[in-house]
Design a protein around this motif. Sequence first.
Motif, PDB file in Angstrom:
ATOM      1  N   ARG A  82      73.194  -8.496   1.121  1.00  0.00           N
ATOM      2  CA  ARG A  82      73.100  -8.961   2.660  1.00  0.00           C
ATOM      3  C   ARG A  82      73.531  -7.777   3.435  1.00  0.00           C
ATOM      4  O   ARG A  82      72.837  -7.619   4.317  1.00  0.00           O
ATOM      5  N   GLU A  83      74.708  -7.257   3.439  1.00  0.00           N
ATOM      6  CA  GLU A  83      74.980  -5.979   4.135  1.00  0.00           C
ATOM      7  C   GLU A  83      73.953  -4.873   4.116  1.00  0.00           C
ATOM      8  O   GLU A  83      73.742  -4.494   5.416  1.00  0.00           O
ATOM      9  N   ARG A  84      73.332  -4.653   2.828  1.00  0.00           N
ATOM     10  CA  ARG A  84      72.617  -3.627   3.344  1.00  0.00           C
ATOM     11  C   ARG A  84      71.007  -4.040   3.853  1.00  0.00           C
ATOM     12  O   ARG A  84      70.540  -3.263   4.841  1.00  0.00           O
ATOM     13  N   GLY A  85      70.761  -5.120   3.458  1.00  0.00           N
ATOM     14  CA  GLY A  85      69.581  -5.968   4.085  1.00  0.00           C
ATOM     15  C   GLY A  85      69.661  -5.866   5.734  1.00  0.00           C
ATOM     16  O   GLY A  85      68.713  -5.607   6.345  1.00  0.00           O
ATOM     17  N   GLU A  86      70.723  -6.312   6.051  1.00  0.00           N
ATOM     18  CA  GLU A  86      70.811  -6.519   7.535  1.00  0.00           C
ATOM     19  C   GLU A  86      71.068  -5.051   8.241  1.00  0.00           C
ATOM     20  O   GLU A  86      70.428  -5.109   9.419  1.00  0.00           O
ATOM     21  N   LEU A  87      71.522  -4.180   7.701  1.00  0.00           N
ATOM     22  CA  LEU A  87      71.588  -2.958   8.028  1.00  0.00           C
ATOM     23  C   LEU A  87      70.387  -2.480   8.463  1.00  0.00           C
ATOM     24  O   LEU A  87      69.842  -1.758   9.241  1.00  0.00           O
ATOM     25  N   VAL A  88      69.387  -2.404   7.097  1.00  0.00           N
ATOM     26  CA  VAL A  88      68.339  -1.832   7.212  1.00  0.00           C
ATOM     27  C   VAL A  88      67.253  -2.420   8.260  1.00  0.00           C
ATOM     28  O   VAL A  88      66.451  -2.004   8.735  1.00  0.00           O
ATOM     29  N   ARG A  89      67.338  -3.806   8.339  1.00  0.00           N
ATOM     30  CA  ARG A  89      66.903  -4.814   9.371  1.00  0.00           C
ATOM     31  C   ARG A  89      66.913  -4.241  10.698  1.00  0.00           C
ATOM     32  O   ARG A  89      66.118  -4.126  11.593  1.00  0.00           O
ATOM     33  N   ASP A  90      68.231  -4.313  10.923  1.00  0.00           N
ATOM     34  CA  ASP A  90      68.663  -3.532  12.264  1.00  0.00           C
ATOM     35  C   ASP A  90      67.986  -2.331  12.578  1.00  0.00           C
ATOM     36  O   ASP A  90      67.492  -1.885  13.835  1.00  0.00           O
ATOM     37  N   LEU A  91      68.060  -1.224  11.627  1.00  0.00           N
ATOM     38  CA  LEU A  91      67.424   0.021  11.728  1.00  0.00           C
ATOM     39  C   LEU A  91      65.846  -0.177  12.092  1.00  0.00           C
ATOM     40  O   LEU A  91      65.111   0.674  12.833  1.00  0.00           O
ATOM     41  N   PHE A  92      65.264  -1.270  11.266  1.00  0.00           N
ATOM     42  CA  PHE A  92      63.851  -1.229  11.309  1.00  0.00           C
ATOM     43  C   PHE A  92      63.587  -1.800  12.841  1.00  0.00           C
ATOM     44  O   PHE A  92      62.647  -1.514  13.573  1.00  0.00           O
ATOM     45  N   GLU A  93      64.398  -2.765  13.256  1.00  0.00           N
ATOM     46  CA  GLU A  93      64.189  -3.286  14.826  1.00  0.00           C
ATOM     47  C   GLU A  93      64.410  -2.104  15.933  1.00  0.00           C
ATOM     48  O   GLU A  93      63.581  -2.204  16.711  1.00  0.00           O
ATOM     49  N   HIS A  94      65.357  -1.105  15.611  1.00  0.00           N
ATOM     50  CA  HIS A  94      65.494   0.144  16.445  1.00  0.00           C
ATOM     51  C   HIS A  94      64.165   0.905  16.392  1.00  0.00           C
ATOM     52  O   HIS A  94      63.821   1.238  17.677  1.00  0.00           O
ATOM     53  N   ILE A  95      63.731   1.269  15.487  1.00  0.00           N
ATOM     54  CA  ILE A  95      62.665   1.850  15.341  1.00  0.00           C
ATOM     55  C   ILE A  95      61.047   1.108  15.936  1.00  0.00           C
ATOM     56  O   ILE A  95      60.387   1.796  16.835  1.00  0.00           O
ATOM     57  N   ARG A  96      61.283  -0.179  15.754  1.00  0.00           N
ATOM     58  CA  ARG A  96      60.260  -0.983  16.264  1.00  0.00           C
ATOM     59  C   ARG A  96      60.408  -0.929  17.785  1.00  0.00           C
ATOM     60  O   ARG A  96      59.231  -0.750  18.673  1.00  0.00           O
ATOM     61  N   TYR A  97      61.505  -1.071  18.549  1.00  0.00           N
ATOM     62  CA  TYR A  97      61.617  -1.050  19.804  1.00  0.00           C
ATOM     63  C   TYR A  97      61.339   0.553  20.539  1.00  0.00           C
ATOM     64  O   TYR A  97      60.745   0.585  21.414  1.00  0.00           O
ATOM     65  N   ALA A  98      61.694   1.480  19.650  1.00  0.00           N
ATOM     66  CA  ALA A  98      61.577   2.856  20.162  1.00  0.00           C
ATOM     67  C   ALA A  98      59.849   3.100  20.295  1.00  0.00           C
ATOM     68  O   ALA A  98      59.475   3.762  21.008  1.00  0.00           O
ATOM     69  N   ARG A  99      59.298   2.821  19.367  1.00  0.00           N
ATOM     70  CA  ARG A  99      57.658   2.770  19.190  1.00  0.00           C
ATOM     71  C   ARG A  99      57.101   1.755  19.971  1.00  0.00           C
ATOM     72  O   ARG A  99      55.950   2.100  20.711  1.00  0.00           O
ATOM     73  N   THR A 100      57.789   0.504  20.388  1.00  0.00           N
ATOM     74  CA  THR A 100      56.700  -0.561  21.269  1.00  0.00           C
ATOM     75  C   THR A 100      57.334  -0.747  22.482  1.00  0.00           C
ATOM     76  O   THR A 100      56.541  -1.503  23.261  1.00  0.00           O
ATOM     77  N   GLY A 101      58.801  -0.567  22.753  1.00  0.00           N
ATOM     78  CA  GLY A 101      59.408  -1.212  23.965  1.00  0.00           C
ATOM     79  C   GLY A 101      59.736  -2.569  23.680  1.00  0.00           C
ATOM     80  O   GLY A 101      59.828  -3.311  24.900  1.00  0.00           O
ATOM     81  N   ASP A 102      59.417  -3.351  22.604  1.00  0.00           N
ATOM     82  CA  ASP A 102      59.537  -4.977  22.687  1.00  0.00           C
ATOM     83  C   ASP A 102      60.949  -5.198  22.976  1.00  0.00           C
ATOM     84  O   ASP A 102      61.661  -4.900  22.321  1.00  0.00           O
ATOM     85  N   PRO A 103      61.058  -6.227  24.009  1.00  0.00           N
ATOM     86  CA  PRO A 103      62.661  -6.416  24.443  1.00  0.00           C
ATOM     87  C   PRO A 103      63.259  -7.426  23.695  1.00  0.00           C
ATOM     88  O   PRO A 103      64.254  -8.007  23.586  1.00  0.00           O
TER      89      PRO A 103
END
Length: 120
Positions: A82-103
């Motif tokens: 859970r800890e690893r999965g949630e950390l990686v999911r958060d990194l995924f979201e950060h990169i997605r935001y940087a690429r798309t600006g999705d609020p």
Amino acid sequence: MKDQTAYAVKLTAQEADHLQRALDLYSRLQMGQAWIIADYVDPAQSDIDGRLAFKDKLRELQPLITGDPRPGISRYPTERHRERGELVRDLFEHIRYARTGDPFCVPLAHNPGKVSKEPL
């Protein structure tokens, strides 16, 4: 106290896309969603029936990963997953935001300055 060292990594758009996809795959594997691997198979390697059969076989692994025999149940088998999965999911979201600006990227509600889009 956790290490508060920050690291900056500059990626091209293509590199960010590949990293985002890798993070998505890894976070899903932490939840026992092994069938997601089938979505990453090159369509040129097999026909749709072959990919669907592959996905079905991967779904059979889920109870071995999560410990839950119910089909389609995604859960972290251990606290470490859970800890690893949630950390990686958060990194995924950060990169997605940087690429798309999705609020609607969840982690950025906590730290919107964590990502930026800059020229290389």
